[in-house]
Design a protein around this motif. Structure first.
Motif, short mmCIF file in Angstrom:
data_model
loop_
_atom_site.label_atom_id
_atom_site.label_comp_id
_atom_site.label_asym_id
_atom_site.label_seq_id
_atom_site.Cartn_x
_atom_site.Cartn_y
_atom_site.Cartn_z
N TRP A 9 0.86 -1.17 0.00
CA TRP A 9 0.00 0.00 0.00
C TRP A 9 0.90 1.22 0.00
O TRP A 9 1.84 1.31 0.78
CB TRP A 9 -0.89 0.01 1.24
CG TRP A 9 -1.96 -1.02 1.21
CD1 TRP A 9 -3.25 -0.83 0.83
CD2 TRP A 9 -1.86 -2.39 1.58
NE1 TRP A 9 -3.95 -2.01 0.94
CE2 TRP A 9 -3.12 -2.98 1.40
CE3 TRP A 9 -0.82 -3.20 2.03
CZ2 TRP A 9 -3.37 -4.32 1.66
CZ3 TRP A 9 -1.06 -4.54 2.30
CH2 TRP A 9 -2.33 -5.08 2.11
N ARG A 10 0.59 2.18 -0.89
CA ARG A 10 1.35 3.44 -0.99
C ARG A 10 0.36 4.58 -1.08
O ARG A 10 -0.64 4.48 -1.78
CB ARG A 10 2.18 3.49 -2.28
CG ARG A 10 3.33 2.58 -2.33
CD ARG A 10 4.08 2.76 -3.68
NE ARG A 10 5.23 1.92 -3.67
CZ ARG A 10 6.44 2.30 -3.25
NH1 ARG A 10 6.63 3.53 -2.85
NH2 ARG A 10 7.44 1.47 -3.24
N ILE A 11 0.70 5.64 -0.37
CA ILE A 11 -0.14 6.83 -0.47
C ILE A 11 0.72 8.06 -0.24
O ILE A 11 1.62 8.04 0.58
CB ILE A 11 -1.32 6.78 0.53
CG1 ILE A 11 -2.28 7.93 0.30
CG2 ILE A 11 -0.80 6.76 1.96
CD1 ILE A 11 -3.59 7.80 1.06
N VAL A 20 -1.12 12.68 9.75
CA VAL A 20 -1.00 11.68 10.82
C VAL A 20 -2.24 10.79 10.91
O VAL A 20 -2.12 9.56 10.84
CB VAL A 20 -0.65 12.35 12.17
CG1 VAL A 20 -0.65 11.32 13.29
CG2 VAL A 20 0.70 13.05 12.07
N PRO A 21 -3.45 11.33 11.05
CA PRO A 21 -4.61 10.43 11.10
C PRO A 21 -4.84 9.67 9.80
O PRO A 21 -5.32 8.53 9.80
CB PRO A 21 -5.79 11.34 11.45
CG PRO A 21 -5.33 12.73 11.16
CD PRO A 21 -3.84 12.72 11.28
N MET A 22 -4.48 10.29 8.68
CA MET A 22 -4.61 9.59 7.39
C MET A 22 -3.69 8.37 7.36
O MET A 22 -4.09 7.28 6.93
CB MET A 22 -4.27 10.54 6.24
CG MET A 22 -5.25 11.67 6.09
SD MET A 22 -4.66 12.97 4.96
CE MET A 22 -4.70 12.11 3.41
N ALA A 23 -2.46 8.53 7.83
CA ALA A 23 -1.49 7.44 7.85
C ALA A 23 -1.95 6.33 8.79
O ALA A 23 -1.86 5.14 8.46
CB ALA A 23 -0.12 7.97 8.27
N ARG A 24 -2.44 6.70 9.96
CA ARG A 24 -2.94 5.70 10.92
C ARG A 24 -4.05 4.87 10.29
O ARG A 24 -4.09 3.64 10.41
CB ARG A 24 -3.44 6.38 12.20
CG ARG A 24 -2.36 6.97 13.05
CD ARG A 24 -2.96 7.61 14.29
NE ARG A 24 -3.35 6.58 15.24
CZ ARG A 24 -2.76 6.38 16.40
NH1 ARG A 24 -1.77 7.16 16.79
NH2 ARG A 24 -3.16 5.42 17.19
N ALA A 25 -4.98 5.55 9.61
CA ALA A 25 -6.11 4.85 8.99
C ALA A 25 -5.63 3.91 7.88
O ALA A 25 -6.14 2.79 7.76
CB ALA A 25 -7.11 5.87 8.44
N LEU A 26 -4.67 4.35 7.07
CA LEU A 26 -4.18 3.49 6.00
C LEU A 26 -3.52 2.24 6.57
O LEU A 26 -3.76 1.14 6.09
CB LEU A 26 -3.20 4.22 5.09
CG LEU A 26 -2.61 3.29 4.01
CD1 LEU A 26 -3.65 2.96 2.96
CD2 LEU A 26 -1.38 3.86 3.39
N LEU A 66 3.80 7.21 2.31
CA LEU A 66 3.69 6.11 3.25
C LEU A 66 3.62 4.81 2.46
O LEU A 66 2.85 4.70 1.51
CB LEU A 66 2.43 6.27 4.11
CG LEU A 66 2.11 5.13 5.07
CD1 LEU A 66 3.17 5.04 6.17
CD2 LEU A 66 0.73 5.34 5.67
N VAL A 67 4.43 3.83 2.84
CA VAL A 67 4.45 2.52 2.18
C VAL A 67 4.29 1.45 3.25
O VAL A 67 5.02 1.44 4.24
CB VAL A 67 5.78 2.29 1.42
CG1 VAL A 67 5.78 0.93 0.73
CG2 VAL A 67 6.04 3.41 0.43
#
Length: 148
Positions: A9-11, A20-26, A66-67
């Motif tokens: 998964w990459r974003i 930060v919350p986006m990364a936690r959710a991913l 983020l990977v």
């Protein structure tokens, strides 16, 4: 070692606190969808620390990437940013073994070293990647029932 044909998964995340919350959710979604053996709560916490550090300590405004990769025995998470400077010492002796309990900052790398199976950083073409690995959670031991 990544699993053959395992999804990664990459974003791209904004260079703001909203990352930060986006990364936690991913991370939670990726590990849940794949039924990954790594501890999701720990993965979320450490990811949040790395992304927050990238937002706070990098000078570029380029997006953060983020990977999340599944491994045969857990997972690896990388946070890429546009600043080639190292994030601090992740592997040697540590001056921050006892961070000031009254300070809001200073615990991220300590948590990373304490809770991950491995961590580090590497240079990339556009800056650096800071990473951590988590080993598989231990299998639950079936209870033997109440003692008689």
């Amino acid at each position: 070692m990544p699993l053959p044909d395992a999804p990664a998964w990459r974003i791209a995340l904004p260079h703001t606190a909203a990352a930060v919350p986006m990364a936690r959710a991913l991370v939670r979604t990726a590990l849940t969808e794949a039924d990954a053996p790594a501890d999701r709560d720990t993965a979320e916490l450490l990811t949040a620390e790395l992304v927050a550090n990238a937002v706070e300590h990098t000078r570029t405004c380029a997006p953060i990437e983020l990977v999340v990769e599944l491994l045969a025995d857990g997972c690896q998470v990388e946070v890429h940013d546009g600043d080639p400077r190292p994030p601090g010492d992740l592997t040697g002796p540590h001056d921050d073994a006892h961070p000031d309990p009254w300070q809001e900052h200073g615990r991220g790398l300590l948590l990373l070293r304490a809770l991950s199976s491995g961590c580090g950083h590497r240079r990339t073409e556009r800056g650096k990647a800071v990473w951590f690995t988590l080993s598989a959670r231990p299998a639950a031991v079936p209870s033997r029932g109440p003692a008689v």
